[in-house]
Design a protein around this motif. Structure first.
Motif, short mmCIF file in Angstrom:
data_model
loop_
_atom_site.label_atom_id
_atom_site.label_comp_id
_atom_site.label_asym_id
_atom_site.label_seq_id
_atom_site.Cartn_x
_atom_site.Cartn_y
_atom_site.Cartn_z
N VAL A 87 57.40 86.51 34.89
CA VAL A 87 58.14 87.26 35.92
C VAL A 87 58.86 86.30 36.86
O VAL A 87 60.02 86.49 37.20
CB VAL A 87 57.20 88.21 36.70
N ALA A 88 58.18 85.22 37.23
CA ALA A 88 58.79 84.23 38.12
C ALA A 88 59.99 83.56 37.46
O ALA A 88 61.01 83.31 38.13
CB ALA A 88 57.76 83.18 38.52
N ARG A 89 59.89 83.28 36.16
CA ARG A 89 61.03 82.67 35.46
C ARG A 89 62.26 83.58 35.53
O ARG A 89 63.37 83.11 35.75
CB ARG A 89 60.67 82.38 34.00
N GLN A 90 62.05 84.87 35.37
CA GLN A 90 63.18 85.80 35.46
C GLN A 90 63.70 85.91 36.88
O GLN A 90 64.89 85.98 37.11
CB GLN A 90 62.79 87.18 34.92
N MET A 91 62.79 85.91 37.85
CA MET A 91 63.23 85.97 39.25
C MET A 91 64.07 84.75 39.61
O MET A 91 65.00 84.85 40.41
CB MET A 91 62.03 86.08 40.19
N GLU A 92 63.77 83.62 39.00
CA GLU A 92 64.58 82.43 39.24
C GLU A 92 66.03 82.66 38.81
O GLU A 92 66.95 82.18 39.46
CB GLU A 92 63.99 81.22 38.52
N THR A 93 66.23 83.40 37.73
CA THR A 93 67.60 83.67 37.28
C THR A 93 68.31 84.63 38.23
O THR A 93 69.53 84.56 38.38
CB THR A 93 67.65 84.24 35.85
N TYR A 94 67.57 85.53 38.87
CA TYR A 94 68.16 86.47 39.83
C TYR A 94 68.40 85.79 41.17
O TYR A 94 69.31 86.17 41.90
CB TYR A 94 67.25 87.67 40.06
N GLY A 95 67.58 84.80 41.47
CA GLY A 95 67.63 84.13 42.76
C GLY A 95 66.52 84.67 43.66
O GLY A 95 66.39 85.88 43.84
N TRP A 96 65.72 83.77 44.21
CA TRP A 96 64.58 84.18 45.02
C TRP A 96 64.99 84.85 46.32
O TRP A 96 64.19 85.54 46.95
CB TRP A 96 63.66 82.98 45.29
N ASP A 97 66.22 84.66 46.75
CA ASP A 97 66.69 85.31 47.97
C ASP A 97 67.19 86.73 47.71
O ASP A 97 67.52 87.45 48.65
CB ASP A 97 67.83 84.49 48.62
#
Length: 66
Positions: free
Chosen positions: A19-29
């Motif tokens: 899930v974190a890997r995908q969130m990195e592609t979306y941007g944590w902000d």
């Protein structure tokens, strides 16, 4: 909030990386409300699938208590 078992807690932790890997592609902000329906569903489905797989592995390694 419901109490969770130690095994469930371990499975939750195991599901964080994908899930974190995908969130990195979306941007944590990026706020959750800024994601598309497809993106949110992907995150949820990934978390559930990874949780299930981790629970399966954890329980397969457990000894039967009787």
């Amino acid at each position: 909030m419901a109490e969770i078992t130690e095994e469930e807690h371990m499975a939750i932790l195991a599901s964080l990386k994908p899930v974190a890997r995908q969130m990195e592609t979306y941007g944590w902000d990026t706020r959750l409300s800024e994601l598309t329906e497809v993106q949110v569903l992907w995150l949820i489905e990934t978390a559930v699938q990874e949780f299930r797989e981790a629970m399966g592995e954890i329980t397969s390694q457990s000894e039967v208590p009787f």
